[in-house]
Design a protein around this motif. Structure first.
Motif, PDB file in Angstrom:
ATOM      1  N   SER A  35       5.617   4.244  -2.187  1.00 17.63           N
ATOM      2  CA  SER A  35       5.763   3.464  -0.966  1.00 17.63           C
ATOM      3  C   SER A  35       7.214   3.548  -0.526  1.00 17.63           C
ATOM      4  CB  SER A  35       5.417   1.996  -1.212  1.00 17.63           C
ATOM      5  OG  SER A  35       4.095   1.868  -1.648  1.00 17.63           O
ATOM      6  N   ASP A  81       0.843  -1.195   0.000  1.00 16.38           N
ATOM      7  CA  ASP A  81       0.000   0.000   0.000  1.00 16.38           C
ATOM      8  C   ASP A  81       0.878   1.246   0.000  1.00 16.38           C
ATOM      9  OD1 ASP A  81      -2.326  -1.448   0.027  1.00 16.38           O
ATOM     10  OD2 ASP A  81      -2.616  -1.291   2.195  1.00 16.38           O
ATOM     11  N   PRO A  82       0.598   2.168  -0.911  1.00 17.11           N
ATOM     12  CA  PRO A  82       1.396   3.397  -0.940  1.00 17.11           C
ATOM     13  C   PRO A  82       1.044   4.311   0.234  1.00 17.11           C
ATOM     14  CG  PRO A  82      -0.366   3.526  -2.533  1.00 17.11           C
ATOM     15  CD  PRO A  82      -0.419   2.140  -1.942  1.00 17.11           C
ATOM     16  N   SER A  83       2.010   5.078   0.673  1.00 15.10           N
ATOM     17  CA  SER A  83       1.732   6.062   1.726  1.00 15.10           C
ATOM     18  C   SER A  83       1.596   7.459   1.130  1.00 15.10           C
ATOM     19  CB  SER A  83       2.788   6.020   2.824  1.00 15.10           C
ATOM     20  OG  SER A  83       4.070   6.083   2.292  1.00 15.10           O
TER      21      SER A  83
END
Length: 177
Positions: free
Chosen positions: A149, A130-132
């Motif tokens: 990410s 999951d990208p931040s």
């Protein structure tokens, strides 16, 4: 035989001190060398939502209200709804969601009726990991996203570099005219 006078001793100490300082100054790096340089971010008015721990360098124009910004950086748990996000995107503003649940928030907007009524979506995808940071912009009748990410909590520099990279990519994809 030459006698040491106080003046001779002070001169010797002064020369020794200046010599050592001269050598050190060559090893120091100029603070400006460490200052980030950007292709688009430093010419883009940026709104950073309250609650985000993102300090902007002084050469980046920050604005206090979203309607004055071309780039809006929002937390992943933003109270912004899909209708507002669509409005900002159709006004040619770039949206960036920062935080652990950035992709979840983005996908909730993309799956909304407000989004589907305006943009010609051809599906959506989820990233792994999951990208931040998710950066989105309107390109023609669709939207484009960049997802980032990091193995750990990103530094401010990481985020700023990613935002700049996204702005450059968006500019290259945007039709002229």
């Amino acid at each position: 035989m030459q006698h040491s006078t106080r003046r001779t001793a002070l001169r010797a100490c002064g020369v020794a001190a200046l010599s050592s300082l001269a050598g050190c100054s060559a090893l120091q790096t100029d603070e400006r060398d460490d200052a980030p340089t950007f292709e688009r971010l430093d010419v883009t008015p940026v709104y950073v939502a309250d609650g985000l721990d993102l300090s902007m360098p002084p050469d980046i124009e920050t604005v206090s209200e979203p309607y004055n910004a071309d780039l809006l950086v929002l937390p992943d748990d933003t109270n912004t709804n899909a209708t507002q996000a669509v409005e900002w995107l159709t006004d040619d503003r770039v949206l960036a969601l920062l935080g652990e649940n950035a992709e979840t928030t983005w996908l909730s907007w993309v799956r909304s009726d407000a989004f589907n009524d305006v943009f010609n979506t051809q599906g959506y995808s989820e990233s792994d990991p999951d990208p931040s940071l998710v950066v989105a912009a309107k390109v023609g009748l669709t939207t484009t996203t960049s997802r980032y990410s990091w193995g750990s909590e990103p530094s401010t520099r990481d985020v700023l570099d990613a935002l700049d990279d996204s702005l450059v990519a968006i500019e290259k994809r945007t039709p002229i005219g």
